[in-house]
Enzyme design. Structure first.
Site, PDB file in Angstrom:
ATOM      1  N   ASP A  63      -2.663 -10.409  -1.799  1.00 64.73           N
ATOM      2  CA  ASP A  63      -1.594 -10.404  -0.799  1.00 64.73           C
ATOM      3  C   ASP A  63      -2.151 -10.008   0.569  1.00 64.73           C
ATOM      4  O   ASP A  63      -1.703 -10.504   1.607  1.00 64.73           O
ATOM      5  CB  ASP A  63      -0.486  -9.435  -1.215  1.00 64.73           C
ATOM      6  N   ASN A 140       4.996  -8.239   6.385  1.00 63.26           N
ATOM      7  CA  ASN A 140       5.372  -7.126   5.500  1.00 63.26           C
ATOM      8  C   ASN A 140       6.220  -6.081   6.225  1.00 63.26           C
ATOM      9  O   ASN A 140       7.353  -5.865   5.892  1.00 63.26           O
ATOM     10  CB  ASN A 140       4.125  -6.415   4.960  1.00 63.26           C
ATOM     11  N   GLU A 141       5.600  -5.425   7.214  1.00 63.71           N
ATOM     12  CA  GLU A 141       6.306  -4.323   7.862  1.00 63.71           C
ATOM     13  C   GLU A 141       5.617  -3.883   9.144  1.00 63.71           C
ATOM     14  O   GLU A 141       4.486  -4.286   9.444  1.00 63.71           O
ATOM     15  CB  GLU A 141       6.431  -3.096   6.935  1.00 63.71           C
ATOM     16  N   ARG A 166      12.687  13.295  13.572  1.00 62.80           N
ATOM     17  CA  ARG A 166      11.450  14.082  13.619  1.00 62.80           C
ATOM     18  C   ARG A 166      10.769  13.927  12.273  1.00 62.80           C
ATOM     19  O   ARG A 166      11.409  14.162  11.234  1.00 62.80           O
ATOM     20  CB  ARG A 166      11.747  15.576  13.829  1.00 62.80           C
ATOM     21  N   ASP A 168       6.952  12.122  10.166  1.00 69.56           N
ATOM     22  CA  ASP A 168       5.672  11.416  10.283  1.00 69.56           C
ATOM     23  C   ASP A 168       5.839  10.051  10.934  1.00 69.56           C
ATOM     24  O   ASP A 168       4.954   9.572  11.639  1.00 69.56           O
ATOM     25  CB  ASP A 168       5.032  11.243   8.898  1.00 69.56           C
ATOM     26  N   ALA A 203       8.505  10.784   5.706  1.00 71.96           N
ATOM     27  CA  ALA A 203       8.482  12.260   5.725  1.00 71.96           C
ATOM     28  C   ALA A 203       9.242  12.847   6.913  1.00 71.96           C
ATOM     29  O   ALA A 203       8.657  13.495   7.785  1.00 71.96           O
ATOM     30  CB  ALA A 203       7.024  12.754   5.720  1.00 71.96           C
TER      31      ALA A 203
HETATM   32  P1  NAP Z   1      -4.772  -2.455   1.399  1.00 70.70           P
HETATM   33  O1  NAP Z   1      -4.609  -0.986   1.637  1.00 70.70           O
HETATM   34  O2  NAP Z   1      -6.127  -2.986   1.110  1.00 70.70           O
HETATM   35  O3  NAP Z   1      -3.770  -2.972   0.235  1.00 70.70           O
HETATM   36  C1  NAP Z   1      -2.587  -2.395  -0.044  1.00 70.70           C
HETATM   37  C2  NAP Z   1      -1.994  -2.997  -1.322  1.00 70.70           C
HETATM   38  O4  NAP Z   1      -0.708  -3.565  -0.977  1.00 70.70           O
HETATM   39  C3  NAP Z   1      -2.805  -4.116  -1.977  1.00 70.70           C
HETATM   40  O5  NAP Z   1      -2.822  -3.874  -3.382  1.00 70.70           O
HETATM   41  C4  NAP Z   1      -2.003  -5.357  -1.642  1.00 70.70           C
HETATM   42  O6  NAP Z   1      -2.101  -6.367  -2.620  1.00 70.70           O
HETATM   43  C5  NAP Z   1      -0.595  -4.805  -1.642  1.00 70.70           C
HETATM   44  N1  NAP Z   1       0.390  -5.636  -0.963  1.00 70.70           N
HETATM   45  C6  NAP Z   1       0.288  -6.268   0.236  1.00 70.70           C
HETATM   46  N2  NAP Z   1       1.438  -6.899   0.517  1.00 70.70           N
HETATM   47  C7  NAP Z   1       2.264  -6.694  -0.543  1.00 70.70           C
HETATM   48  C8  NAP Z   1       3.590  -7.083  -0.835  1.00 70.70           C
HETATM   49  N3  NAP Z   1       4.317  -7.814   0.017  1.00 70.70           N
HETATM   50  N4  NAP Z   1       4.150  -6.645  -1.992  1.00 70.70           N
HETATM   51  C9  NAP Z   1       3.460  -5.893  -2.856  1.00 70.70           C
HETATM   52  N5  NAP Z   1       2.200  -5.482  -2.633  1.00 70.70           N
HETATM   53  C10 NAP Z   1       1.618  -5.873  -1.471  1.00 70.70           C
HETATM   54  O7  NAP Z   1      -4.197  -3.153   2.693  1.00 70.70           O
HETATM   55  P2  NAP Z   1      -4.105  -4.693   3.023  1.00 70.70           P
HETATM   56  O8  NAP Z   1      -4.599  -5.516   1.882  1.00 70.70           O
HETATM   57  O9  NAP Z   1      -4.682  -4.890   4.375  1.00 70.70           O
HETATM   58  O10 NAP Z   1      -2.522  -4.865   3.126  1.00 70.70           O
HETATM   59  C11 NAP Z   1      -1.785  -4.197   4.111  1.00 70.70           C
HETATM   60  C12 NAP Z   1      -0.513  -3.822   3.452  1.00 70.70           C
HETATM   61  O11 NAP Z   1      -0.783  -2.782   2.536  1.00 70.70           O
HETATM   62  C13 NAP Z   1       0.522  -3.283   4.379  1.00 70.70           C
HETATM   63  O12 NAP Z   1       1.320  -4.294   4.916  1.00 70.70           O
HETATM   64  C14 NAP Z   1       1.294  -2.320   3.493  1.00 70.70           C
HETATM   65  O13 NAP Z   1       2.514  -2.870   3.056  1.00 70.70           O
HETATM   66  C15 NAP Z   1       0.438  -2.124   2.274  1.00 70.70           C
HETATM   67  N6  NAP Z   1       0.216  -0.700   2.055  1.00 70.70           N
HETATM   68  C16 NAP Z   1       0.904  -0.113   1.061  1.00 70.70           C
HETATM   69  C17 NAP Z   1       0.791   1.240   0.837  1.00 70.70           C
HETATM   70  C18 NAP Z   1       1.595   1.897  -0.242  1.00 70.70           C
HETATM   71  O14 NAP Z   1       2.223   1.164  -1.045  1.00 70.70           O
HETATM   72  N7  NAP Z   1       1.633   3.210  -0.289  1.00 70.70           N
HETATM   73  C19 NAP Z   1      -0.029   2.021   1.653  1.00 70.70           C
HETATM   74  C20 NAP Z   1      -0.753   1.378   2.654  1.00 70.70           C
HETATM   75  C21 NAP Z   1      -0.606   0.001   2.862  1.00 70.70           C
HETATM   76  P3  NAP Z   1      -3.448  -7.198  -2.920  1.00 70.70           P
HETATM   77  O15 NAP Z   1      -4.320  -6.273  -3.724  1.00 70.70           O
HETATM   78  O16 NAP Z   1      -2.959  -8.378  -3.701  1.00 70.70           O
HETATM   79  O17 NAP Z   1      -4.064  -7.587  -1.615  1.00 70.70           O
END
Ligand code: NAP
Length: 281
Positions: A63, A140-141, A166, A168, A203
């Protein structure tokens, strides 16, 4: 083939409509090998590799790779479709497996298909020291944080003050982004046929002095949300995987974008099945 689970904009687009393609890879050796195979097979079908105006972008990785592809091709969203191959676990945007790429290539070259459109988030940052705005589209966001630690800001809905925040930070997500960071913030999972944005708190401080709603909010297409700094005006704004420091911020507005992202569907990919398979098993 019409996936009634999702909102399709065009049923049965004729076989042969996809003439140009580009491929985005996660960059690991397995994804790169697969990329070369897909490229060779599509060229053999007389499609043209075109990184400027592709009819279809094939993302090979996860993703996160689809997010990269989306931002690379965000200038041609109105006529470019995306499809995702996952080389790790099942993705929300990437539904084809590495073993299925031959079938996918055959579909791209010679099958009719549907286009599914998903809502996007539009984020506009205005500044107090210049008469310009920066606008972003998120798949995504978007998250908003203070560069100094605690985010202190007024939250407004349709220009009217809703609460003083107030904490994070704040997260605005799309329906398809609701399964990503939003879910980690205890936000609701929203079906992508609902053109909406969801606001979740990161938070927040809640005590006798400071109070926020605490619950995630889901806003419809015709409502916008504004974040206005109270004192500190240096914000870190993250759009999907991309973070930027903004100084002298006057206002950050979030709303459902006019633009949409288009996915090519060669077979059904029901949203709730994806949710179940990813999170429940
Ligand atoms: P990353 O930190 O390498 O990956 C974050 C994880 O989020 C990966 O496992 C990715 O899937 C998954 N993901 C991305 N879009 C998704 C969706 N629409 N639904 C479900 N899972 C999804 O960061 P990145 O690959 O650059 O992706 C950035 C995204 O990571 C941000 O948009 C944010 O939504 C997400 N993220 C999530 C968290 C959390 O859940 N606590 C924290 C930080 C960031 P794949 O392994 O298939 O690439």
């Amino acid at each position: 083939m019409n996936d009634k689970d999702e909102t399709t904009v065009a049923d049965d687009i004729a076989a042969g409509s996809l003439k140009t393609f580009a491929i985005e890879t996660r960059g690991d050796s397995f994804s790169n090998t697969l990329q070369e195979r897909i490229k060779g097979d599509l060229l053999a079908y007389h499609l043209t590799y075109d990184e400027t105006e592709p009819d279809i972008v094939i993302s090979v990785g996860g993703d996160g790779t689809l997010l990269q592809a989306f931002h690379r091709y965000s200038y041609c969203l109105d006529h470019t479709a995306f499809v995702g191959v996952h080389t790790g676990h099942l993705g929300f945007y990437a539904d084809w497996t590495a073993e299925e790429v031959k079938k996918l290539v055959d579909c791209i070259a010679g099958e009719s298909f549907n286009i599914v459109e998903y809502p996007l988030l539009r984020v506009t940052v205005s500044y107090s020291d210049k008469n310009e705005q920066k606008t972003y589209l998120a798949l995504n966001e978007c998250t908003i944080r203070s560069s100094e630690g605690l985010l202190v800001a007024d939250l407004m809905i349709k220009g009217e003050k809703f609460e003083s925040f107030r904490g994070d930070g704040l997260c605005f997500s799309t329906p398809t982004g609701s399964t990503a960071y939003n879910k980690g913030l205890a936000g609701a999972i929203v079906h992508p046929s609902l053109a909406s944005i969801q606001l979740t708190e990161i938070a927040s401080i809640n005590n006798r002095v400071f109070r926020t709603l605490g619950s995630p909010l889901i806003l419809p297409k015709h409502h916008s949300c504004q974040v206005k700094p109270v004192n500190e005006d240096r914000f870190i704004v993250t759009v999907d995987h991309l973070s930027t420091l903004h100084e002298k911020v006057e206002l950050i507005e979030s709303s459902v974008a006019e633009e949409k992202v288009r996915f090519a569907r060669f077979r059904p990919f029901p949203f709730w099945r994806r949710v179940r398979d990813s999170f429940i098993g």
